[in-house]
Design an enzyme around this catalytic site. Structure first.
Site, mmCIF file in Angstrom:
data_model
loop_
_atom_site.group_PDB
_atom_site.id
_atom_site.type_symbol
_atom_site.label_atom_id
_atom_site.label_comp_id
_atom_site.label_asym_id
_atom_site.label_seq_id
_atom_site.Cartn_x
_atom_site.Cartn_y
_atom_site.Cartn_z
ATOM 1 N N SER A 1 0.674 -1.298 0.214
ATOM 2 C CA SER A 1 0.050 0.111 0.124
ATOM 3 C C SER A 1 0.988 1.176 0.123
ATOM 4 C CB SER A 1 -0.943 -0.131 1.289
ATOM 5 O OG SER A 1 -0.189 0.149 2.128
ATOM 6 N N ASP B 1 3.142 -1.038 7.357
ATOM 7 C CA ASP B 1 2.889 -2.518 7.563
ATOM 8 C C ASP B 1 2.937 -3.575 6.407
ATOM 9 O OD1 ASP B 1 1.829 -1.683 10.341
ATOM 10 O OD2 ASP B 1 -0.159 -1.034 9.478
ATOM 11 N N CYS C 1 -14.480 -3.607 1.257
ATOM 12 C CA CYS C 1 -13.449 -3.448 0.553
ATOM 13 C C CYS C 1 -12.694 -4.714 0.573
ATOM 14 C CB CYS C 1 -12.526 -2.319 0.689
ATOM 15 S SG CYS C 1 -11.056 -1.867 -0.326
ATOM 16 N N CYS D 1 -10.500 5.502 3.597
ATOM 17 C CA CYS D 1 -9.225 5.696 2.908
ATOM 18 C C CYS D 1 -9.569 6.934 1.632
ATOM 19 C CB CYS D 1 -8.854 4.597 2.389
ATOM 20 S SG CYS D 1 -9.862 3.554 1.352
#
Length: 369
Positions: free
Chosen positions: A17, A21, A106, A202
């Site tokens: 992303s 993480d 999502c 987001c």
């Protein structure tokens, strides 16, 4: 529980992303000897959110991380799929006066569906993400467990995954604390080691929520009343408020009222009235709820057994009993729950194992007994 460990010959795709993480997820799998490939997925067009969208910055960070790790990076565009299967429902729910959770959808509809399908097409055996949850086994099947970092556990957001999706998923960070993840990222020289965590929905980013929603749905102002029907003021549109909300009500200086804060207690959709009350008002609490759109990972909860549940992310486990009739679940809590919100998910746990859950449709103050 024992974490599931894939065969060392497996190829593992990591959803990169551009955050810390997923960066450490890829690093750990590479260090463990797996063949790792990164995939960056784009779900939102910058033109939809000029000045707020961080996609370009995120993809640059994803490229830097993959170059540092020496892994291939693929980029995929799921803007159309996200709009059709997540964002439209998000708007429909707000238009109906409810409070949806697009992150749960999502994961089920895009991340572990479209992205996982693409990962399989390029030869990956599994899809790994940077979620703080654990993927173990239960009765010979893949099972979802809470992450060990209680402050970061994200099993709530993953509970609507199908058993088939979970069987091909990996969550390498589930046994770690967030602070350890950042330390590993810094030691590994990953550019994302101190990158700020993304918060909220987001695609909205840091902008005011009302400003975003007003671009898509017409507001319908109306009255703000107490539970006793006393006029208090005007609201800007029911879709802008959620149950238990304190900030942004604009109530002050009410004659005869105490200094206690005001909260949203309910939405009267038929009359377009926002119902508010002061302090820990009894109407903020409900003992029972009805949920639909149920989804289960390993087994359906048994009537008469004790479980725990969450009605929102990061809520402490709450003792409950469950009765299921077809696609309807009634959940009765041992103690009344604050701000149970239609449109959000109720997630059921058996100890640390996440069983699944459903969408909250209605709440009741009595225990139904």
């Amino acid at each position: 529980m024992n974490d599931f460990i894939p065969d060392k010959q497996a190829t593992i795709a990591v959803g990169i992303s551009g955050g810390v993480d997923s960066s450490v997820t890829a690093y750990l799998l590479k260090e463990a000897g797996y063949h790792v490939v990164g995939i960056f997925m784009k779900n939102w067009e910058e033109s939809f959110s000029a000045g707020y969208c961080t996609v370009e910055e995120d993809i640059e960070d994803a490229r830097d991380v993959c170059e540092t790790l020496g892994i291939e990076l693929h980029t995929v565009n799921f803007v159309k799929e996200y709009h059709e299967r997540v964002f439209k429902l998000f708007l429909d729910e707000y238009a109906a006066g409810r409070t949806p959770n697009p992150d749960v959808l999502c994961n089920r509809e895009i991340k572990f569906a479209e992205l996982a399908h693409y990962a399989a097409e390029i030869g990956a055996d599994y899809l790994a993400t940077g979620h703080y949850a654990r993927r173990g086994q239960h009765d010979g099947q893949a099972a979802l467990f809470k992450g060990v970092d209680a402050g970061k556990d994200q099993s709530y957001f993953l509970h609507q995954m199908t058993p088939a999706q979970l069987a091909k998923a990996l969550f390498p960070l589930g046994g770690m604390e967030k602070s350890e993840v950042r330390r590993i990222a810094e030691q590994a020289g990953l550019i994302t080691f101190d990158k700020k965590d993304s918060t909220g929905i987001c695609f909205i980013g840091e902008r005011p929520f009302r400003e975003f929603l007003a671009q898509y749905l017409p507001a319908k102002p109306g009255k703000m009343e107490t539970a006793e029907g006393i006029w208090i003021g005007e609201h800007m549109g029911l879709m802008y408020y959620t149950i238990g909300q304190r900030q942004g009500l604009g109530i002050g200086g009410v004659a005869g009222a105490s200094d206690e804060p005001w909260y949203v207690l309910d939405k009267d959709l038929a009359r377009n009235v926002l119902v508010v009350g002061q302090g820990e008002h009894p109407l903020l609490y409900h003992r029972r709820l009805r949920a639909g759109q149920l989804s289960w990972l390993n087994e359906v909860p048994e009537a008469g057994r004790s479980y725990t549940a969450k009605v929102r992310y990061r809520q402490q486990d709450q003792a409950c009993r469950v009765v299921i009739d077809g696609d309807v679940m009634m959940v009765t809590f041992d103690e009344p729950q604050r701000a149970v919100t239609p449109g959000q998910y109720v997630v059921i746990y058996d100890g640390a194992r996440c069983l699944g859950g459903g969408v909250i449709e209605e709440r009741f103050q009595d225990g139904g007994e």
